[in-house]
Write a protein that holds these residues in place. Structure first.
Motif, PDB file in Angstrom:
ATOM      1  N   ALA A 122      21.898 -19.353  17.896  1.00  0.00           N
ATOM      2  CA  ALA A 122      20.848 -19.129  16.900  1.00  0.00           C
ATOM      3  C   ALA A 122      21.110 -17.863  16.108  1.00  0.00           C
ATOM      4  N   VAL A 123      21.572 -16.822  16.778  1.00  0.00           N
ATOM      5  CA  VAL A 123      21.867 -15.546  16.114  1.00  0.00           C
ATOM      6  C   VAL A 123      23.017 -15.711  15.129  1.00  0.00           C
ATOM      7  N   VAL A 124      24.069 -16.378  15.564  1.00  0.00           N
ATOM      8  CA  VAL A 124      25.235 -16.561  14.694  1.00  0.00           C
ATOM      9  C   VAL A 124      24.887 -17.432  13.493  1.00  0.00           C
ATOM     10  N   HIS A 125      24.171 -18.519  13.749  1.00  0.00           N
ATOM     11  CA  HIS A 125      23.824 -19.440  12.668  1.00  0.00           C
ATOM     12  C   HIS A 125      23.008 -18.749  11.583  1.00  0.00           C
ATOM     13  N   ALA A 126      21.979 -18.017  11.987  1.00  0.00           N
ATOM     14  CA  ALA A 126      21.096 -17.388  10.999  1.00  0.00           C
ATOM     15  C   ALA A 126      21.735 -16.181  10.341  1.00  0.00           C
ATOM     16  N   SER A 127      22.588 -15.448  11.067  1.00  0.00           N
ATOM     17  CA  SER A 127      23.153 -14.211  10.522  1.00  0.00           C
ATOM     18  C   SER A 127      24.330 -14.446   9.594  1.00  0.00           C
ATOM     19  N   THR A 128      25.105 -15.492   9.864  1.00  0.00           N
ATOM     20  CA  THR A 128      26.335 -15.683   9.087  1.00  0.00           C
ATOM     21  C   THR A 128      26.520 -17.100   8.562  1.00  0.00           C
ATOM     22  N   GLY A 129      25.864 -18.083   9.199  1.00  0.00           N
ATOM     23  CA  GLY A 129      26.123 -19.464   8.835  1.00  0.00           C
ATOM     24  C   GLY A 129      25.346 -19.974   7.642  1.00  0.00           C
ATOM     25  N   LEU A 130      24.107 -19.533   7.479  1.00  0.00           N
ATOM     26  CA  LEU A 130      23.251 -20.113   6.457  1.00  0.00           C
ATOM     27  C   LEU A 130      23.788 -19.927   5.044  1.00  0.00           C
ATOM     28  N   ALA A 131      24.221 -18.709   4.739  1.00  0.00           N
ATOM     29  CA  ALA A 131      24.718 -18.440   3.380  1.00  0.00           C
ATOM     30  C   ALA A 131      25.994 -19.220   3.102  1.00  0.00           C
ATOM     31  N   VAL A 132      26.896 -19.279   4.089  1.00  0.00           N
ATOM     32  CA  VAL A 132      28.136 -20.034   3.921  1.00  0.00           C
ATOM     33  C   VAL A 132      27.829 -21.522   3.786  1.00  0.00           C
ATOM     34  N   ALA A 133      26.878 -22.005   4.570  1.00  0.00           N
ATOM     35  CA  ALA A 133      26.541 -23.426   4.540  1.00  0.00           C
ATOM     36  C   ALA A 133      26.036 -23.851   3.169  1.00  0.00           C
ATOM     37  N   ALA A 134      25.204 -23.033   2.557  1.00  0.00           N
ATOM     38  CA  ALA A 134      24.690 -23.365   1.225  1.00  0.00           C
ATOM     39  C   ALA A 134      25.825 -23.480   0.218  1.00  0.00           C
ATOM     40  N   ARG A 135      26.775 -22.563   0.292  1.00  0.00           N
ATOM     41  CA  ARG A 135      27.922 -22.609  -0.633  1.00  0.00           C
ATOM     42  C   ARG A 135      28.789 -23.844  -0.371  1.00  0.00           C
ATOM     43  N   GLU A 136      29.008 -24.166   0.909  1.00  0.00           N
ATOM     44  CA  GLU A 136      29.874 -25.296   1.246  1.00  0.00           C
ATOM     45  C   GLU A 136      29.272 -26.619   0.797  1.00  0.00           C
ATOM     46  N   ARG A 137      27.965 -26.796   0.981  1.00  0.00           N
ATOM     47  CA  ARG A 137      27.334 -28.050   0.538  1.00  0.00           C
ATOM     48  C   ARG A 137      27.356 -28.155  -0.980  1.00  0.00           C
ATOM     49  N   ALA A 138      27.052 -27.064  -1.658  1.00  0.00           N
ATOM     50  CA  ALA A 138      27.074 -27.093  -3.125  1.00  0.00           C
ATOM     51  C   ALA A 138      28.472 -27.421  -3.639  1.00  0.00           C
ATOM     52  N   LYS A 139      29.484 -26.884  -2.974  1.00  0.00           N
ATOM     53  CA  LYS A 139      30.861 -27.140  -3.397  1.00  0.00           C
ATOM     54  C   LYS A 139      31.236 -28.604  -3.178  1.00  0.00           C
ATOM     55  N   LEU A 140      30.822 -29.175  -2.046  1.00  0.00           N
ATOM     56  CA  LEU A 140      31.112 -30.581  -1.787  1.00  0.00           C
ATOM     57  C   LEU A 140      30.440 -31.465  -2.829  1.00  0.00           C
ATOM     58  N   VAL A 141      29.175 -31.230  -3.116  1.00  0.00           N
ATOM     59  CA  VAL A 141      28.457 -32.030  -4.112  1.00  0.00           C
ATOM     60  C   VAL A 141      29.122 -31.902  -5.479  1.00  0.00           C
ATOM     61  N   LYS A 142      29.517 -30.677  -5.838  1.00  0.00           N
ATOM     62  CA  LYS A 142      30.176 -30.453  -7.132  1.00  0.00           C
ATOM     63  C   LYS A 142      31.514 -31.174  -7.196  1.00  0.00           C
TER      64      LYS A 142
END
Length: 394
Positions: free
Chosen positions: A97-117
């Motif tokens: 939970a700590v890793v996901h919220a501290s480092t994963g969320l921002a990267v995840a948003a970029r990765e999904r946006a990149k895939l959709v694009k």
């Protein structure tokens, strides 16, 4: 006038490392969970690294493979997932939970946006279609328990859809929806890598639903992750912290303030430890030797490495991307590198002779024998090969 900062020199930093990273024989751990907890995370980009890093730190190295398998795939007390710097690590389950919220969320948003694009650019189906496929794939994974990408695609045929990537550029290619989507879901914390198809050296992983964890506010999670890492690896500079986490410097500084980190003086400038840790100078351990694997979390723990690794050794021990290869340690310093030959022999070379006498040679020999005994007939070739490792292995 403010109180003077305590100075922590290289010798004390190496003494802390020996004990906190479970490298001195008297500090070795009983379980893989203890090893991972002491280091905060184990590098997981190369499956071999996880086992070799654990084995180097266990009191009984012979149990490395069965106990690490148990932790990863039976008890799920260790979890392989994306973390800092968009890199795959193995974490204690309570850290997810700590890793996901501290480092994963921002990267995840970029990765999904990149895939959709990328899909839109290629004329592939839109984000609504992708969401439908995603939900179907997750439902299939829940039914199956664990599955490879190919097995999931048999359950949900739309995962086989392909789309062109970077058309007209030198690196253009064709991507399959399943490969890109699983990567995004991994960064989002929805799936994790499960048991591999082959042995503990295999990189062909099945996928599984991620264990449930509570959602934390990102700033709280960043503070907690930084506190854990400084407790294991402090002192460290802002540059070390920014590099290890992959955060912006403003995030690092906010987290340092939130945990009340204590400033100390290092040879590199100002460093930081958790509050109250500056005066916890450990008694130096007896001189110790270790053979650590490529991408070991100790060797890769700091951006500034001069206090344990002489700059002149880097060209032989690192690849062109900055990945460290297998290293030989003596009393807190990297003094050379090692490799395994095709016949199974563990070989090494000392590159820094300073302080490496008969005692060191005998200790390194003993560690090589200890490694060879538990690895047995398995061949361990690093995923990212370095000049010295390739030379020694040939």
């Amino acid at each position: 006038m403010g109180e003077a900062q305590r100075y922590i020199g290289g010798a004390e930093r190496r003494a802390r490392l020996a004990l906190r990273h479970r490298l001195a024989p008297e500090a070795r751990a009983a379980t893989p969970e203890e090893v991972a907890g002491s280091l905060v995370a184990l590098h997981g980009s190369d499956p071999v690294t996880v086992y070799l890093a654990v084995g180097a730190r266990l009191a009984d190295a012979q149990v490395t493979v069965p106990q690490t398998d148990r932790a990863l795939y039976t008890d799920r007390s260790l979890v392989r997932m994306h973390g800092m710097r968009h890199t795959v690590f193995v974490f204690p389950a309570e850290s997810t939970a700590v890793v996901h919220a501290s480092t994963g969320l921002a990267v995840a948003a970029r990765e999904r946006a990149k895939l959709v694009k990328d899909m839109a650019t290629a004329g592939a189906p839109d984000a609504v279609w992708l969401k439908e496929v995603e939900e179907s794939a997750l439902a299939a994974l829940a039914r199956l328990g664990q599955a490879t990408a190919a097995e999931l695609a048999r359950e949900e045929p739309r995962l086989r859809e392909q789309f062109a990537y970077a058309a007209g550029k030198p690196y253009e290619g064709v991507h399959t929806v399943v490969s890109r989507l699983l990567r995004v879901l991994g960064v989002e914390g929805k799936v994790v890598r499960g048991r591999p198809l082959g042995s503990w050296t295999s990189s062909q992983f099945r996928w599984a639903l991620a264990p449930e964890h509570r959602e934390l506010p990102p700033e709280q999670a960043q503070s907690e992750l930084l506190r854990r890492w400084l407790a294991a690896c402090g002192p460290a500079t802002e540059a070390d912290l920014k590099w290890w986490t992959g955060w912006r410097v403003t995030d690092v500084r906010r987290a340092l303030k939130a945990i009340g980190a204590q400033a100390v003086t290092l040879d590199e400038g100002t460093g930081h430890v958790v509050d109250g840790d500056a005066d916890n100078a450990p008694a130096p351990a007896a001189p110790w030797a270790a053979l650590l694997p490529a991408l070991d979390p100790t060797a890769m723990g700091w951006q500034g490495r001069d206090w344990y690794l002489a700059p002149g050794l880097r060209s032989a021990l690192f690849d062109y991307s900055g990945n460290v290869g297998p290293t030989v340690w003596w009393d807190g310093r990297v003094v050379g590198g090692w490799a395994q030959r095709a016949d199974g022999e563990i070989v090494w070379r000392i590159l820094d002779q300073e302080g490496v006498g008969r005692e060191a040679s005998a200790a390194i020999e003993a560690e090589a024998e200890r490694l060879a005994q538990w690895v047995g007939p398995t061949r361990v070739t690093p995923r990212f090969r370095t000049p010295l490792e390739k030379e020694l292995a040939s």
